[in-house]
Design an enzyme around this catalytic site. Structure first.
Site, PDB file in Angstrom:
ATOM      1  N   ASP A  81     -33.371  56.264  30.125  1.00 23.00           N
ATOM      2  CA  ASP A  81     -33.065  57.699  30.272  1.00 23.00           C
ATOM      3  C   ASP A  81     -33.540  58.184  31.648  1.00 23.00           C
ATOM      4  O   ASP A  81     -34.676  57.925  32.045  1.00 23.00           O
ATOM      5  CB  ASP A  81     -33.819  58.444  29.148  1.00 23.00           C
ATOM      6  CG  ASP A  81     -33.413  59.896  29.017  1.00 23.00           C
ATOM      7  OD1 ASP A  81     -32.263  60.219  29.357  1.00 23.00           O
ATOM      8  OD2 ASP A  81     -34.256  60.699  28.552  1.00 23.00           O
ATOM      9  N   LYS A 180     -34.942  76.862  25.879  1.00 24.80           N
ATOM     10  CA  LYS A 180     -33.596  76.644  26.431  1.00 24.80           C
ATOM     11  C   LYS A 180     -32.853  77.938  26.738  1.00 24.80           C
ATOM     12  O   LYS A 180     -32.248  78.080  27.782  1.00 24.80           O
ATOM     13  CB  LYS A 180     -32.754  75.823  25.453  1.00 24.80           C
ATOM     14  CG  LYS A 180     -33.330  74.428  25.230  1.00 24.80           C
ATOM     15  CD  LYS A 180     -32.370  73.562  24.467  1.00 24.80           C
ATOM     16  CE  LYS A 180     -33.019  72.298  23.983  1.00 24.80           C
ATOM     17  NZ  LYS A 180     -33.545  71.477  25.090  1.00 24.80           N
ATOM     18  N   SER A 214     -31.814  69.310  21.875  1.00 22.86           N
ATOM     19  CA  SER A 214     -32.679  69.676  20.742  1.00 22.86           C
ATOM     20  C   SER A 214     -32.299  71.064  20.236  1.00 22.86           C
ATOM     21  O   SER A 214     -31.880  71.929  21.013  1.00 22.86           O
ATOM     22  CB  SER A 214     -34.145  69.652  21.162  1.00 22.86           C
ATOM     23  OG  SER A 214     -34.614  68.316  21.166  1.00 22.86           O
ATOM     24  N   ASN A 254     -28.561  63.886  23.483  1.00 21.36           N
ATOM     25  CA  ASN A 254     -29.946  63.458  23.737  1.00 21.36           C
ATOM     26  C   ASN A 254     -30.952  64.378  23.068  1.00 21.36           C
ATOM     27  O   ASN A 254     -30.923  65.591  23.276  1.00 21.36           O
ATOM     28  CB  ASN A 254     -30.215  63.503  25.245  1.00 21.36           C
ATOM     29  CG  ASN A 254     -29.559  62.374  25.989  1.00 21.36           C
ATOM     30  OD1 ASN A 254     -28.683  61.691  25.461  1.00 21.36           O
ATOM     31  ND2 ASN A 254     -29.979  62.155  27.213  1.00 21.36           N
ATOM     32  N   ASP A 256     -35.110  64.749  22.347  1.00 21.49           N
ATOM     33  CA  ASP A 256     -36.510  64.343  22.521  1.00 21.49           C
ATOM     34  C   ASP A 256     -37.431  65.440  21.977  1.00 21.49           C
ATOM     35  O   ASP A 256     -38.270  65.219  21.106  1.00 21.49           O
ATOM     36  CB  ASP A 256     -36.782  64.092  24.022  1.00 21.49           C
ATOM     37  CG  ASP A 256     -38.163  63.504  24.254  1.00 21.49           C
ATOM     38  OD1 ASP A 256     -38.931  63.355  23.294  1.00 21.49           O
ATOM     39  OD2 ASP A 256     -38.496  63.195  25.415  1.00 21.49           O
ATOM     40  N   ARG A 281     -54.096  56.642  10.816  1.00 20.32           N
ATOM     41  CA  ARG A 281     -52.938  56.214  10.028  1.00 20.32           C
ATOM     42  C   ARG A 281     -52.501  57.266   9.017  1.00 20.32           C
ATOM     43  O   ARG A 281     -51.343  57.283   8.599  1.00 20.32           O
ATOM     44  CB  ARG A 281     -53.256  54.890   9.307  1.00 20.32           C
ATOM     45  CG  ARG A 281     -53.391  53.730  10.282  1.00 20.32           C
ATOM     46  CD  ARG A 281     -53.936  52.517   9.622  1.00 20.32           C
ATOM     47  NE  ARG A 281     -55.283  52.745   9.102  1.00 20.32           N
ATOM     48  CZ  ARG A 281     -56.114  51.783   8.721  1.00 20.32           C
ATOM     49  NH1 ARG A 281     -55.734  50.527   8.779  1.00 20.32           N
ATOM     50  NH2 ARG A 281     -57.318  52.057   8.268  1.00 20.32           N
TER      51      ARG A 281
HETATM   52  P1  13P Z   1     -34.391  67.859  24.728  1.00 12.94           P
HETATM   53  O1  13P Z   1     -35.521  68.289  25.587  1.00 12.94           O
HETATM   54  O2  13P Z   1     -33.495  69.020  24.377  1.00 12.94           O
HETATM   55  O3  13P Z   1     -34.811  67.135  23.506  1.00 12.94           O
HETATM   56  O4  13P Z   1     -33.461  66.861  25.598  1.00 12.94           O
HETATM   57  C1  13P Z   1     -33.855  65.526  25.782  1.00 12.94           C
HETATM   58  C2  13P Z   1     -33.041  64.838  26.823  1.00 12.94           C
HETATM   59  O5  13P Z   1     -32.055  65.325  27.321  1.00 12.94           O
HETATM   60  C3  13P Z   1     -33.492  63.487  27.212  1.00 12.94           C
HETATM   61  O6  13P Z   1     -32.734  62.957  28.258  1.00 12.94           O
HETATM   62  O1  G3H Z   2     -35.248  64.365  29.845  1.00 18.82           O
HETATM   63  C1  G3H Z   2     -36.400  64.078  29.628  1.00 18.82           C
HETATM   64  C2  G3H Z   2     -36.809  63.440  28.344  1.00 18.82           C
HETATM   65  O2  G3H Z   2     -37.122  64.426  27.397  1.00 18.82           O
HETATM   66  C3  G3H Z   2     -37.919  62.463  28.571  1.00 18.82           C
HETATM   67  O3  G3H Z   2     -39.136  63.115  28.721  1.00 18.82           O
HETATM   68  O4  G3H Z   2     -39.955  62.078  30.822  1.00 18.82           O
HETATM   69  O5  G3H Z   2     -41.508  63.300  29.306  1.00 18.82           O
HETATM   70  O6  G3H Z   2     -40.585  61.066  28.639  1.00 18.82           O
HETATM   71  P1  G3H Z   2     -40.373  62.326  29.435  1.00 18.82           P
HETATM   72 ZN    ZN Z   3     -32.136  64.405  29.712  1.00 17.05          ZN
END
Ligand code: 13P
Ligand code: G3H
Ligand code: ZN
Length: 316
Positions: A81, A180, A214, A254, A256, A281
């Site tokens: 990513d 967002k 998200s 996507n 996260d 755990r």
């Molecule tokens: P979110 O922050 O909306 O979960 O998007 C994640 C993302 O685009 C990772 O590439």
């Molecule tokens: O676009 C970003 C993703 O949410 C990944 O986040 O770079 O903190 O792992 P990160």
């Molecule tokens: Zn992204």
């Protein structure tokens, strides 16, 4: 079974979207595989540059290899990513990743084309798919905080033709992270379907990717704050927007942040309610189950739930 994203998109195109979930550790990986097998969905595991650096990239690769054996029915792609040239080359060489994202979206158009083309040539020699990005999402991405620049549909066509990428991340109103859409009256909440339609018209049959997908459920924010969190009021991508977007060629979404919110809620509530506990755990097991439930729900929303057998038959 690890497959390329290009193969997954051939089956999904115009019908449903495939969830692309970022993972950083064992608990997330376990929840992800359980949730996708439970909902019978193909999926994409995403590893960011930050995730590769969190401990050691080899841990994540080993976890995924183990999960492949523990869940033999799973069909998925392993994707880098937001890569740069260095991380893309490293992943292509590794022979483990089936897909990479080269994110040169901060560069001027010609430079973005030049860099993406270089990566596409190397990746395709090894059967690895390439995602590129055009436009600027806004929000927090790795350690960059950016402002929004929606993708220009005419540029998108030119970019795809010149760069040789297999799918294109487009800026269509979303942004990374938990905040967002501003609640200001008159401000647009959700996706710019007019822009997606224009891109789809110029690139029929070409897979599009939606970052920042998200949904930031209000319920999670309320529970996090009731357990000591201090998150501001916010909203994410409305769930009813995904399937109409999929009909217009969005094949990969996507996610996260929503997984991070589940982690925060589970751990805050656990230690609020059981302040005497200290075994990692105990909350870990709850998190795995809650994350699996979140993944299964998302796959229903994206339309990928129940498609696993069909996808396996078509990609094998
Ligand atoms: P979110 O922050 O909306 O979960 O998007 C994640 C993302 O685009 C990772 O590439
Ligand atoms: O676009 C970003 C993703 O949410 C990944 O986040 O770079 O903190 O792992 P990160
Ligand atoms: Zn992204």
């Amino acid at each position: 079974m690890i497959v390329s994203t290009a193969k997954l998109f051939k089956v999904a195109y115009g019908r449903f979207a495939i969830g692309a979930y970022n993972i950083n550790n064992l608990e997330q990986a376990t929840g992800l595989f359980r949730g996708t097998v439970m909902s019978k969905a193909p999926f994409i595991i995403q590893i960011s540059k930050g995730a590769r650096k969190y401990t050691d990239k080899r841990f994540l690769e080993a976890i995924i290899r183990a999960a492949e054996q523990i869940f033999p029915e799973a069909v998925f792609a392993v994707h880098l990513d937001h890569g740069d040239e260095e991380s893309c080359n490293d992943c292509i060489k590794s022979g483990f990743y089936s897909s990479v994202m080269i994110d040169a979206s901060h560069e001027p158009l010609e430079k973005n084309v030049e860099i993406t083309k270089r990566i596409a040539l190397r990746a395709h020699e090894r059967g690895v798919s390439v995602e590129a990005e055009l436009g600027q999402l806004g929000g927090v991405e790795e350690d960059i905080v950016g402002s929004v620049r929606l993708t220009d549909p005419d540029q998108a066509k030119e970019f795809v033709q010149k760069s040789g990428c297999d799918c294109l991340a487009v800026a269509i109103g979303t942004s990374h992270g938990a905040y967002k859409f501003s609640a200001e009256p008159g401000k647009k909440m959700g996706l710019h379907f007019d822009v997606i339609e224009q891109i789809h018209k110029r690139l029929p049959g070409f897979p599009l990717v939606m970052h920042g997908s998200s949904s930031v459920p209000k319920e999670e924010i309320v529970r996090i704050n009731a357990a000591g969190g201090k998150m501001k009021d916010t909203s994410g991508v409305p769930e009813e927007h995904f399937q109409p977007a999929a009909k217009l060629g969005v094949c990969k979404v996507n996610v996260d942040t929503d997984g991070r919110l589940v982690w925060t809620r589970v751990h805050r509530e656990f230690f609020r309610d059981q302040p005497d506990k200290f075994d990692l755990r105990d909350p870990g097991k709850i998190y795995i189950e809650e994350y699996a439930k979140m993944i299964a729900h998302k796959n229903e929303v994206f339309g990928s739930a129940g498609k696993l057998d069909e996808v396996r038959a078509k990609v094998s």
